[in-house]
Motif scaffolding. Structure first.
Motif, PDB file in Angstrom:
ATOM      1  N   SER A  61      28.193  43.462  46.078  1.00 40.64           N
ATOM      2  CA  SER A  61      27.800  42.043  45.580  1.00 40.64           C
ATOM      3  C   SER A  61      28.442  41.738  44.442  1.00 40.64           C
ATOM      4  O   SER A  61      28.585  41.245  43.761  1.00 40.64           O
ATOM      5  CB  SER A  61      26.115  41.237  45.412  1.00 40.64           C
ATOM      6  OG  SER A  61      25.544  40.818  46.399  1.00 40.64           O
ATOM      7  N   GLU A  62      28.238  44.050  43.779  1.00 37.70           N
ATOM      8  CA  GLU A  62      28.601  44.271  42.681  1.00 37.70           C
ATOM      9  C   GLU A  62      29.898  44.373  43.015  1.00 37.70           C
ATOM     10  O   GLU A  62      30.654  43.802  42.232  1.00 37.70           O
ATOM     11  CB  GLU A  62      27.645  45.325  42.262  1.00 37.70           C
ATOM     12  CG  GLU A  62      27.704  45.865  41.128  1.00 37.70           C
ATOM     13  CD  GLU A  62      28.172  47.392  40.851  1.00 37.70           C
ATOM     14  OE1 GLU A  62      28.158  48.055  39.372  1.00 37.70           O
ATOM     15  OE2 GLU A  62      26.705  47.937  42.055  1.00 37.70           O
ATOM     16  N   ALA A  63      30.662  44.913  43.659  1.00 37.78           N
ATOM     17  CA  ALA A  63      32.023  45.433  44.108  1.00 37.78           C
ATOM     18  C   ALA A  63      32.404  43.719  44.439  1.00 37.78           C
ATOM     19  O   ALA A  63      33.309  43.824  43.850  1.00 37.78           O
ATOM     20  CB  ALA A  63      32.245  46.020  45.072  1.00 37.78           C
ATOM     21  N   THR A  64      32.139  42.570  44.845  1.00 32.76           N
ATOM     22  CA  THR A  64      32.416  41.255  44.887  1.00 32.76           C
ATOM     23  C   THR A  64      32.407  40.912  43.254  1.00 32.76           C
ATOM     24  O   THR A  64      33.394  40.278  42.708  1.00 32.76           O
ATOM     25  CB  THR A  64      31.646  40.270  46.008  1.00 32.76           C
ATOM     26  OG1 THR A  64      31.694  40.969  47.291  1.00 32.76           O
ATOM     27  CG2 THR A  64      32.920  39.328  45.845  1.00 32.76           C
ATOM     28  N   LEU A  65      31.368  40.789  42.352  1.00 32.92           N
ATOM     29  CA  LEU A  65      31.459  40.085  41.289  1.00 32.92           C
ATOM     30  C   LEU A  65      32.513  40.846  40.178  1.00 32.92           C
ATOM     31  O   LEU A  65      33.635  40.242  40.149  1.00 32.92           O
ATOM     32  CB  LEU A  65      30.430  40.592  40.181  1.00 32.92           C
ATOM     33  CG  LEU A  65      29.714  40.215  39.100  1.00 32.92           C
ATOM     34  CD1 LEU A  65      30.114  38.775  39.071  1.00 32.92           C
ATOM     35  CD2 LEU A  65      28.169  40.583  38.919  1.00 32.92           C
TER      36      LEU A  65
ATOM     37  N   ALA B 151      34.564  42.378  41.994  1.00 35.33           N
ATOM     38  CA  ALA B 151      36.477  42.169  41.986  1.00 35.33           C
ATOM     39  C   ALA B 151      36.725  41.098  41.169  1.00 35.33           C
ATOM     40  O   ALA B 151      37.966  40.525  40.371  1.00 35.33           O
ATOM     41  CB  ALA B 151      36.850  42.125  43.286  1.00 35.33           C
ATOM     42  N   MET B 152      36.151  39.962  40.992  1.00 35.34           N
ATOM     43  CA  MET B 152      35.958  38.824  40.754  1.00 35.34           C
ATOM     44  C   MET B 152      36.513  38.077  39.276  1.00 35.34           C
ATOM     45  O   MET B 152      37.206  38.122  38.590  1.00 35.34           O
ATOM     46  CB  MET B 152      35.016  37.498  40.717  1.00 35.34           C
ATOM     47  CG  MET B 152      34.673  37.578  42.690  1.00 35.34           C
ATOM     48  SD  MET B 152      33.180  36.237  42.972  1.00 35.34           S
ATOM     49  CE  MET B 152      33.326  35.283  41.871  1.00 35.34           C
ATOM     50  N   ALA B 153      36.047  39.844  38.601  1.00 39.51           N
ATOM     51  CA  ALA B 153      35.741  39.787  37.026  1.00 39.51           C
ATOM     52  C   ALA B 153      36.930  40.024  36.261  1.00 39.51           C
ATOM     53  O   ALA B 153      38.087  39.335  36.085  1.00 39.51           O
ATOM     54  CB  ALA B 153      34.709  40.361  36.824  1.00 39.51           C
ATOM     55  N   GLU B 154      37.690  40.396  37.493  1.00 37.64           N
ATOM     56  CA  GLU B 154      38.904  42.053  37.449  1.00 37.64           C
ATOM     57  C   GLU B 154      40.295  40.739  37.455  1.00 37.64           C
ATOM     58  O   GLU B 154      41.314  40.527  36.801  1.00 37.64           O
ATOM     59  CB  GLU B 154      39.550  42.314  38.344  1.00 37.64           C
ATOM     60  CG  GLU B 154      38.703  44.156  38.318  1.00 37.64           C
ATOM     61  CD  GLU B 154      39.225  44.492  36.192  1.00 37.64           C
ATOM     62  OE1 GLU B 154      40.477  45.008  36.382  1.00 37.64           O
ATOM     63  OE2 GLU B 154      38.466  45.261  35.676  1.00 37.64           O
ATOM     64  N   MET B 155      39.984  40.042  38.636  1.00 40.28           N
ATOM     65  CA  MET B 155      40.478  38.382  39.098  1.00 40.28           C
ATOM     66  C   MET B 155      41.234  37.222  37.737  1.00 40.28           C
ATOM     67  O   MET B 155      42.104  37.317  37.996  1.00 40.28           O
ATOM     68  CB  MET B 155      40.373  37.888  40.045  1.00 40.28           C
ATOM     69  CG  MET B 155      40.617  38.300  41.322  1.00 40.28           C
ATOM     70  SD  MET B 155      40.400  38.169  43.094  1.00 40.28           S
ATOM     71  CE  MET B 155      39.590  39.333  43.467  1.00 40.28           C
TER      72      MET B 155
ATOM     73  N   LEU C  12      34.103  35.389  49.066  1.00 44.81           N
ATOM     74  CA  LEU C  12      35.780  35.669  48.191  1.00 44.81           C
ATOM     75  C   LEU C  12      36.407  36.456  48.827  1.00 44.81           C
ATOM     76  O   LEU C  12      35.498  37.157  50.564  1.00 44.81           O
ATOM     77  CB  LEU C  12      35.131  36.956  47.434  1.00 44.81           C
ATOM     78  CG  LEU C  12      36.243  37.875  46.420  1.00 44.81           C
ATOM     79  CD1 LEU C  12      37.379  36.711  45.476  1.00 44.81           C
ATOM     80  CD2 LEU C  12      35.894  38.656  45.318  1.00 44.81           C
ATOM     81  N   ARG C  13      37.963  36.121  49.060  1.00 42.02           N
ATOM     82  CA  ARG C  13      39.075  37.000  50.161  1.00 42.02           C
ATOM     83  C   ARG C  13      39.424  37.567  49.475  1.00 42.02           C
ATOM     84  O   ARG C  13      40.164  37.398  48.310  1.00 42.02           O
ATOM     85  CB  ARG C  13      39.835  35.627  50.293  1.00 42.02           C
ATOM     86  CG  ARG C  13      38.856  34.303  51.395  1.00 42.02           C
ATOM     87  CD  ARG C  13      39.917  33.463  51.559  1.00 42.02           C
ATOM     88  NE  ARG C  13      39.087  32.527  52.474  1.00 42.02           N
ATOM     89  CZ  ARG C  13      38.873  30.983  52.085  1.00 42.02           C
ATOM     90  NH1 ARG C  13      38.596  31.399  50.722  1.00 42.02           N
ATOM     91  NH2 ARG C  13      38.069  30.198  52.738  1.00 42.02           N
ATOM     92  N   LEU C  14      39.394  38.875  49.712  1.00 48.46           N
ATOM     93  CA  LEU C  14      39.833  40.163  49.000  1.00 48.46           C
ATOM     94  C   LEU C  14      41.650  39.900  49.183  1.00 48.46           C
ATOM     95  O   LEU C  14      42.470  39.470  50.564  1.00 48.46           O
ATOM     96  CB  LEU C  14      39.266  40.684  48.968  1.00 48.46           C
ATOM     97  CG  LEU C  14      38.001  41.580  47.717  1.00 48.46           C
ATOM     98  CD1 LEU C  14      37.068  42.687  49.222  1.00 48.46           C
ATOM     99  CD2 LEU C  14      38.345  41.027  46.692  1.00 48.46           C
ATOM    100  N   ALA C  15      42.098  40.961  49.124  1.00 45.94           N
ATOM    101  CA  ALA C  15      44.125  41.830  49.506  1.00 45.94           C
ATOM    102  C   ALA C  15      43.994  41.553  51.111  1.00 45.94           C
ATOM    103  O   ALA C  15      42.935  41.431  51.758  1.00 45.94           O
ATOM    104  CB  ALA C  15      44.311  42.374  49.109  1.00 45.94           C
TER     105      ALA C  15
END
Length: 140
Positions: free
Chosen positions: A69-73, A75-79, A127-130
């Motif tokens: 969850s932290e990694a997803t959050l 990634a979303m903040a970076e995006m 979230l859909r990542l790279a």
């Protein structure tokens, strides 16, 4: 007369027996009290190990979920950061919007928010990542 204690007879190695005798020689100490405390502590420590075995996997799973969850959050903040920076630099040199452009922007924003609401309602908002492909909806 009935006692609340049961007599046990067992053998100890000589070095351990000597150490026990030295501890019991101190004022207010007894072999029974020392062995009772030691056995109780050992049994309680074993019970703690049982709790670790019982709840450890669950806690580990919860920790992995929290890390994802932290990694997803993050990634979303970076995006979002990248998107905002891109938009601010992209529109920095454009002329001011007229009324028609404002209406078009509001219309696009509302369509975007409707699409987000539909995805969240259908639980497809993950979230859909790279490496993933974006799904187009409503021709937008």
């Amino acid at each position: 007369m009935k006692t609340l204690k049961t007599r046990h007879q067992f053998y100890l190695p000589d070095d351990l027996s000597e150490t026990l005798a030295a501890l019991a020689a101190k004022p207010g100490a007894s072999k029974t009290a020392i062995l009772t405390d030691a056995l109780r502590a050992w049994l309680e420590r074993k019970a703690g190990h049982e709790l670790d075995e019982r709840f450890g996997p669950r806690l580990d799973r919860q920790q992995r979920i929290a890390q994802r969850s932290e990694a997803t959050l993050n990634a979303m903040a970076e995006m979002l950061d990248l998107f905002v920076a891109h938009q601010l630099t992209l529109v920095a040199h454009q002329p001011p919007f007229d009324e028609e452009t404002g209406r078009l922007g509001l219309q696009r924003y509302r369509r975007f928010m409707d699409q987000v609401a539909r995805r969240l309602a259908s639980n497809r908002g993950a979230l859909r990542l790279a490496g993933s492909t974006a799904v187009k909806e409503d021709g937008a």
